[in-house]
Design an enzyme around this catalytic site. Structure first.
Site: not given
Lengths: 250, 250, 250, 250
Positions: D10, D105, D135, D139, D145
């Site tokens: 990736g 993770a 933020h 967003k 989260g």
């Protein structure tokens, strides 16, 4: 409403290329030229530029501005290296071209400029004032130029108001613990991986503190100030030194 | 230099007793009287008070001020409950006593007043502005009166400058997450054991943020503002409403 | 559930009188005695105290603890001046009185203790770590003892983990700008009227920072730790040194 | 010492290309392969990769990990979309390949993970706990989260310790002022131009507050955690879920 016709000179540099994008993104502006090293200045007149954002180098800034002012193009200048001589020369060009304006600003971050202005206004009302500046660890100087300047402005405001020296009962100190002394104002420099450029002015008096903190998280932080400068310089003939003059701070 | 002769009325209250101590501690002032409930107002003239610090109750403040103004004693007033009617009455007394001044201030914390003033000055230069206020958990109202007032001043400054609405792409939100909406400015209220009264104004634009934070750590935070008021009111005839008028903010 | 029977020795001091109020206010405790200088220690046994909160003076603490331990009364001790000799003596008393526990803590502020513990845990994961401590201007030493201790713990954790020295490209610095060097960790001391005792540990690595900040706003900040100590010491025989041992930090 | 042979899968994505640079810059690692969409997985075995950093998409992650685990290549996985089913399948592959380890993770920011861990550890010792997350204004969800997860962990820790509900005397509130309620923990979401991703956990008790603040200033903040994961996973057979397991938090 017709859009403001803006050109960027020094358009290939890190800040210059940000400026190109910022002008393009502004609803009320049109990017009419973006010049790099070696490009012909005549492009600016041919493109009908009203304002030039000058972000080059002390070696080229005078030639660029002479061309602009002679042709009635306003200037917003981030290039450094201004001496008394250079300012006098620029002023004489401007006198010969009434109606044309040039803004030179050592710092185009509105947040940084307001931090200094507010620190100056507040300084005399508090017994204690200290400055903490925080930067990435690749920075060569400590304190930062902005922090030194901020401390000097604070010190001058306190002197003018006849403030007493700051209280400090320290009798036992590790060397350096109480920071650098800039005209009687302690300045502390933190160097931390992950940071960019940050500054806190801490003011304290009986029972309360006031903190003015500026965080630069990206070098695009100069763009709002550059755009503001472009909008305002077209109706501000002559030389203006410092963005604070366009912030209507009274 | 002769000292300023100051009296405190409402000297037994929590703020009043702090004021007594603060006047006694000030090098340039002399405490000439400290009156509690039921004490004779004539004590003020007998003691030769030049300024009265009035910290009583809406029930008694008018009588106290009428006496002071009639006798040419200046006033620094922290008592609340001011209506148009009351202000008109006080103004008429002051007109009849030229040279006498009264300062009424809803907030004597210099830090709080400067926070509001700076927030107003800065508000129009940033795309985003929010207010976070933090208080002890025994507080009954949320947001605090100061935070609501600060948000209103910010909103007015932005309206006047023609700022666009704040950017906010929130599409999925838990109820309350984005705070209270005060004239388009989000206000968030934190309640935390251990705190007294704190407020942060957060302003953000491309690549940078500016934060103005005020911390009240003890209710003695009103004292510097009360002393400043006393020093200035003696040369400011008529009615002054708001400590900001004595802070030379331009 | 029966309440914990707690006594305070040194009940007239500033911290002692706070402790008296805190025990009285705790739902699960009963204040059974509050002794000042010269009061008979037998009052503690007569009152059936299970735990004694000892807040006196190095001159009296040993006598007080000998009495308590001999009578099976647990101790929570804030008095300072502990030497190897004194600790050995106390340990021998505790060995002769199995089941009795004594907690000695240099700092009863849970926030301060957690700040140090978290700083230690985090220290090795970040390239950069600095400490800023902020206190009232009447403080005689800089840095504070807590800040020095915190920096030493950070330095030890980094040494143990084999961390590289902190990055710092400073080549031109005003004296003191980069703070005091405590085992390689820069520590900065701010002195500001209005503050009490505050400390920030700043950790930074690529793209991020972690800040752990402790604010003491009132000296009552030791009370939650003292009450926690009293609740836990009754089931922790022997000597425990440091409140962190009761915080289950793993 | 021989260098750890690391591959990135990736490698063309925003985080993937950062990971390529980070592995190249690490003294103790060698980048042996960097695969994009459509590249042959056999390249990994041919290059002798010991660890694969997997930063692709839920559509491809299972195929990639099956190949790695079958060939004894350890995995550090940032790709999301993990269900019970998927985890069970991965576990069965790992059981068939003893000695091989995979770390998955949800968050590779060490600062974010430590913030959550410290908040959990501290939560039960303070009467009051609130979360403020800040933020950029693009967003879509509020709270973030991470903030929701942090509040849930705090609430669980307090429930387990039998903490009382948080004190809050608010009787008059503007809608939203007191934030969102996540399992009894107030969460406030600030949206500000100029910010990236920031979170503060505020804890308060009598006379003191503890603040744990995490600032992500650049998306490179995930790199130190990814490198740490690669170093540790080679000696941690089986499945590890969550970077916190590699932070030795006790």
């Amino acid at each position: 409403m017709s859009k403001l016709r803006v050109a960027v000179v020094g358009a290939k540099g890190r800040i210059g290329s940000e400026a190109v994008r910022a002008v393009e993104a502004a609803d009320d502006m049109e990017l009419v030229a973006a010049l790099g090293r070696g490009d012909r200045l005549e492009t600016l007149t041919e493109a009908g530029a009203q304002v030039v954002v000058e972000l080059t180098h002390p070696d080229s800034v005078m030639e660029n501005l002479e061309f602009c002012v002679r042709n009635g193009i306003h200037g917003v200048v981030g290039t450094t290296g201004w001496t008394e001589d250079r300012l006098a020369k620029l002023t004489s060009w401007l006198e010969a071209s009434p109606g044309t304006g040039v803004l030179i600003a050592p710092n185009f971050s509105i947040g940084a400029v307001l931090t200094m202005a507010f620190a100056q206004q507040a300084a005399r009302f508090f017994e204690s004032v200290e400055v903490v500046e925080l930067h990435h660890p690749n920075k060569a100087d400590a304190p930062s130029g902005t922090a030194t300047r901020t401390a000097q402005l604070i010190a001058a405001a306190r002197r003018e108001a006849g403030c007493a020296p700051q209280p400090d009962a320290t009798t036992t100190a590790l060397e350096g613990a109480r920071g650098a002394d800039v005209d009687g104002v302690p300045v502390h420099s933190v160097r931390l991986r992950g940071l960019l450029a940050h500054q806190e002015v801490l003011l304290g008096d009986t029972g309360e503190t006031l903190t003015i903190r500026h965080d630069s998280l990206h070098h695009s932080c100069f763009m709002p100030g550059i755009l503001l400068g472009a909008r305002r310089v077209v109706s501000t003939p002559g030389l203006t030194f410092g963005l604070e003059n366009f912030l209507d701070l009274g």
